[in-house]
Structures are given as C-alpha cells and as structure tokens.
Design a protein around this motif. Structure first.
Motif, short mmCIF file in Angstrom:
data_model
loop_
_atom_site.label_atom_id
_atom_site.label_comp_id
_atom_site.label_asym_id
_atom_site.label_seq_id
_atom_site.Cartn_x
_atom_site.Cartn_y
_atom_site.Cartn_z
N GLN A 17 10.21 -0.61 -6.29
CA GLN A 17 11.26 -1.63 -6.26
C GLN A 17 11.47 -2.20 -7.64
O GLN A 17 10.64 -2.02 -8.54
CB GLN A 17 10.90 -2.74 -5.28
N ALA A 18 12.61 -2.88 -7.82
CA ALA A 18 12.92 -3.49 -9.11
C ALA A 18 13.56 -4.85 -8.87
O ALA A 18 14.41 -5.01 -7.99
CB ALA A 18 13.87 -2.59 -9.89
N SER A 19 13.15 -5.80 -9.68
CA SER A 19 13.75 -7.14 -9.60
C SER A 19 15.11 -7.12 -10.32
O SER A 19 15.44 -6.18 -11.03
CB SER A 19 12.83 -8.15 -10.28
N GLU A 20 15.85 -8.18 -10.14
CA GLU A 20 17.14 -8.31 -10.83
C GLU A 20 16.94 -8.27 -12.35
O GLU A 20 17.71 -7.65 -13.07
CB GLU A 20 17.81 -9.62 -10.41
N ASP A 21 15.89 -8.92 -12.82
CA ASP A 21 15.58 -8.92 -14.24
C ASP A 21 15.27 -7.51 -14.73
O ASP A 21 15.78 -7.06 -15.75
CB ASP A 21 14.40 -9.86 -14.52
N GLU A 22 14.44 -6.79 -13.98
CA GLU A 22 14.05 -5.43 -14.38
C GLU A 22 15.23 -4.48 -14.39
O GLU A 22 15.42 -3.71 -15.33
CB GLU A 22 12.96 -4.90 -13.45
N LYS A 50 8.76 1.72 -14.66
CA LYS A 50 7.52 1.23 -14.06
C LYS A 50 6.57 2.39 -13.72
O LYS A 50 5.37 2.31 -13.96
CB LYS A 50 7.83 0.41 -12.81
N GLY A 88 18.20 -15.60 -13.06
CA GLY A 88 16.93 -14.90 -12.94
C GLY A 88 16.74 -13.75 -13.91
O GLY A 88 15.82 -12.96 -13.75
#
Length: 119
Positions: A17-22, A50, A88
């Motif tokens: 998974q990836a965050s909005e930042d990533e 990642k 974010g």
C-alpha cells in the motif's frame, strides 16, 4: 476475494500500500525523469520503491509499472503538489511554478536567471 487470493499465491504475488504522501512524491520523482504520471501510477511507483528498499525486489531484478492515465487528467493534483497545497503531503520534489507574461523575452530572462542561480 478468494479468487484474488488464490491468484496471488499461484504467482507468488504480494500486496503493498501507499499513503497519499508516498504516492505523490513517487509520481513527482518520476516526473523529474520526463514522465507525467497520474496519481494511480504514483501508487504503483511508491509500492515499487518500498519493495525495493525493503529487499523484496532485488537490485538486479526488472520490474514493469504500467501507467494507465496521463498527468494532464489530474492537473489540480499536479499543481497542488508543487504549490504545497495537498493535505497530508510533504512535497519532497516540488518545482514551484513561475508565472510569466506571454513574452519570449520574459521566458528567456527567467531561464537565464535560473541557470545563473544554479551554476
């Protein structure tokens, strides 16, 4: 759901998974190499980064990331990233826009100034 799990197991697949930042920073990093990715491709690129960093993907392995949309479909996302207005997201690769009049001379002068600053 069960079919997806069986397929992942059959092909030795993984899920990340990836965050909005990533995803935002991954897309911007790729853009610096001449790409103009959509946020969806940013998710795939962030997951790739990642997986490479944690050793799941080896340094000599080849990976293909398929981009299904162009960044021009997401201009608010792109400009928001570079202007630092996305919630974010800490823009690590921001390239602030330069507003100029519609003049070749103004563009040349801005480029000359930027080149002089970086030398």
């Amino acid at each position: 759901m069960q079919k997806a799990i069986r397929t992942l197991k059959k092909f030795n697949g993984i899920v990340e998974q990836a965050s909005e930042d990533e995803l935002s920073n991954a897309a911007a990093l790729a853009d610096r190499c001449g790409m103009f990715n959509c946020p969806h491709t940013g998710v795939a690129l962030a997951a790739l980064i990642k997986l490479k960093e944690n050793g799941t993907i080896g340094a000599k392995e080849r990976v293909i990331v398929i981009s299904t949309a162009h960044g021009l479909k997401f201009t608010e996302f792109k400009t928001g990233y570079h202007r630092g207005t996305l919630d974010g997201v800490t823009a690590k690769h921001a390239n602030l826009p330069v507003d100029l009049p519609a003049s070749v001379d103004a563009v040349r002068k801005a480029i000359d100034q930027r080149v002089t600053e970086t030398v």
